[in-house]
Scaffold this motif. Structure first.
Motif, PDB file in Angstrom:
ATOM      1  N   TYR A 142      35.763  35.444  41.006  1.00 35.60           N
ATOM      2  CA  TYR A 142      36.821  36.317  41.524  1.00 35.60           C
ATOM      3  C   TYR A 142      38.083  35.546  41.904  1.00 35.60           C
ATOM      4  CZ  TYR A 142      32.922  39.593  41.943  1.00 35.60           C
ATOM      5  OH  TYR A 142      31.844  40.410  41.669  1.00 35.60           O
ATOM      6  N   ASN A 158      41.628  33.909  42.326  1.00 33.30           N
ATOM      7  CA  ASN A 158      43.016  34.123  41.933  1.00 33.30           C
ATOM      8  C   ASN A 158      43.576  32.734  41.633  1.00 33.30           C
ATOM      9  OD1 ASN A 158      45.931  34.247  42.112  1.00 33.30           O
ATOM     10  ND2 ASN A 158      45.731  36.262  43.064  1.00 33.30           N
ATOM     11  N   SER A 194      41.279  34.878  46.564  1.00 34.86           N
ATOM     12  CA  SER A 194      40.939  35.895  45.559  1.00 34.86           C
ATOM     13  C   SER A 194      41.743  37.153  45.851  1.00 34.86           C
ATOM     14  CB  SER A 194      39.444  36.211  45.598  1.00 34.86           C
ATOM     15  OG  SER A 194      39.094  36.836  46.824  1.00 34.86           O
ATOM     16  N   GLY A 195      41.648  38.135  44.961  1.00 40.30           N
ATOM     17  CA  GLY A 195      42.393  39.375  45.154  1.00 40.30           C
ATOM     18  C   GLY A 195      43.797  39.283  44.566  1.00 40.30           C
ATOM     19  N   GLU A 196      44.532  40.367  44.730  1.00 41.15           N
ATOM     20  CA  GLU A 196      45.886  40.451  44.182  1.00 41.15           C
ATOM     21  C   GLU A 196      46.847  41.035  45.219  1.00 41.15           C
ATOM     22  OE1 GLU A 196      46.804  39.339  41.286  1.00 41.15           O
ATOM     23  OE2 GLU A 196      44.812  38.881  40.454  1.00 41.15           O
ATOM     24  N   GLY A 197      48.088  40.632  45.141  1.00 47.20           N
ATOM     25  CA  GLY A 197      49.143  41.200  45.975  1.00 47.20           C
ATOM     26  C   GLY A 197      48.847  41.108  47.454  1.00 47.20           C
ATOM     27  N   ILE A 200      45.166  39.773  49.010  1.00 46.70           N
ATOM     28  CA  ILE A 200      44.678  38.396  48.881  1.00 46.70           C
ATOM     29  C   ILE A 200      43.727  38.065  50.036  1.00 46.70           C
ATOM     30  CG2 ILE A 200      45.345  35.954  48.990  1.00 46.70           C
ATOM     31  CD1 ILE A 200      46.051  37.082  46.360  1.00 46.70           C
TER      32      ILE A 200
END
Length: 397
Positions: free
Chosen positions: A107, A109, A164-167, A170
């Motif tokens: 996962y 980023n 990890s994650g988006e925008g 995070i």
């Protein structure tokens, strides 16, 4: 007095080797197109399973088969229950740690972390090897300890910088899920502790196996949905399904040792076959309620895959032990004796492909030719494991 020797059942080693070889093969199927659907994982909503859905439970089952041999060997060396339990805990922590780092890699980023996913996985695997390699006794103890400390520090730094994650979503290093190694770690921990405390009492292990299967059924029937604490506790155990496989393997080895001590091979094979048939019947019966699904870890999946594992053991035992055809499996032997290293090596292979921008012609990634490629890749990894092991890299938890 000669030191006690660990009892090795060659059939268990071979079955472990076959399972790991098959695991590498099915894990490489993502690189192919236009292949038979029955080879791949079934979707969560489907009522069914592919070949890939039988590999992980088989490995859990074999993990259980090895527990009585390992614990009894430690007892023969003079270890008491607290010492054995500490060893079990340390092995479990190692598996949980590896599973956690590798699953976070899924996962990652890359931009926010500042690191490519394959680089993350490669560094993690290298640290695992440095931490849990069986270093020669003649090796400088201070040096090996410094190497292990360095590996721990590197892993801690990786976890600190991980994102990890988006925008706006995070997040940092966390339990996404436990990963394959982590799930094995939890199931092994619970099952090995129960076996150790049971002191080889068959009735206790049988009760534990029934309990884990009933927990799986109760979870899918919705009987424990209101018991949030219990639900949280059994969640890492696949709601009971994972230790059901492991304790099932423990039971098989206990029966195996009983019949082998009396040289009743035919009787043992007959009983094992009957048990497999009973599990198949139970599996297809419970399928009518919740279907067969690895992702949902349904009772039918547990019963049917346990039956497949028992039948596979019968076949391997007949070929290797009764017919003395052990040489048939020589080519995959390293996958059964240096299994953890074999599991980690594909991460390096995929890292090289990405970092060196390597690619194969499309014809080698399609259909039956692609399947041959993945099979040869699996054998290549197994044999590299053998060569690496001879060079002194052998992971023992």
């Amino acid at each position: 007095m000669n030191p006690p020797r660990q009892i090795r059942v060659v059939s268990i080693d071979i079955l472990r080797a076959l399972t790991m070889t098959l695991m590498i093969f099915v894990n490489d199927l993502w690189s192919l197109t236009n292949i038979p659907g029955w080879l791949e994982h079934s979707a969560a909503a489907e009522d069914g399973m592919g070949l890939a859905d039988t590999v992980f439970p088989a490995f859990l089952f074999i993990t259980g088969m090895a527990i009585p041999l390992s614990v009894n060997y430690r007892r023969s060396k003079g270890d008491n229950s607290p010492q054995i339990l500490l060893h079990i805990l340390l092995r479990s922590v190692a598996l949980l740690s590896m599973g956690l780092f590798l699953v976070n890699g899924e996962y990652i980023n890359e931009a926010a972390t500042g690191m490519n996913r394959v680089v993350w996985n490669g560094i993690c695997c290298t640290c695992f090897i440095l931490l849990w390699n069986t270093w020669p006794k003649k090796k400088n103890k201070l040096l090996t300890n410094l190497i292990k400390v360095a590996a721990i520090i590197i892993l801690a730094i990786l976890a600190w910088f991980y994102r990890s994650g988006e925008g706006s979503g995070i997040t940092g290093f966390a339990t996404q899920w436990w990963g394959i190694l982590g799930l094995i770690g939890w199931a092994y921990l619970v099952s090995a502790v129960i076996f150790t405390l049971s002191e080889n009492r068959f009735a206790v292990i049988l009760f534990a196996w029934l309990l884990f299967n009933l927990l799986c059924i109760a979870s899918h029937a919705g009987w424990i949905s209101s018991f949030r604490i219990l639900k949280t506790m059994i969640s890492p155990l696949g709601d009971g399904s994972m230790p059901a496989f492991v304790t099932g393997g423990v039971l098989m080895t206990m029966l195996f040792l009983h019949f082998r001590s009396k040289n009743e091979n035919r009787k043992m094979i007959g009983i094992f076959f009957i048990l497999a048939i009973i599990l198949l019947i139970l599996g297809f019966y419970t399928r009518t309620f919740w279907g067969i699904s690895k992702i949902r870890a349904t009772p039918a999946w547990v019963c049917i895959c346990s039956a497949i594992s028992i039948i596979a053991f019968i076949i391997v035992y007949w070929i290797a032990d009764l017919k003395s055809k052990v040489d048939w499996f020589t080519i995959i032997k390293p996958a059964g004796t240096n299994t953890l290293l074999c599991y980690l090596l594909p991460y390096y292979a995929y890292a090289l492909v990405v970092l060196l921008h390597l690619s194969l012609p499309g014809v080698l990634l399609t259909g039956y030719i692609g399947l041959i490629k993945s099979f040869l890749f699996s054998l290549l990894i197994v044999n590299i494991t053998g060569l690496t092991g001879k060079a002194g890299v052998s992971l023992k938890l």
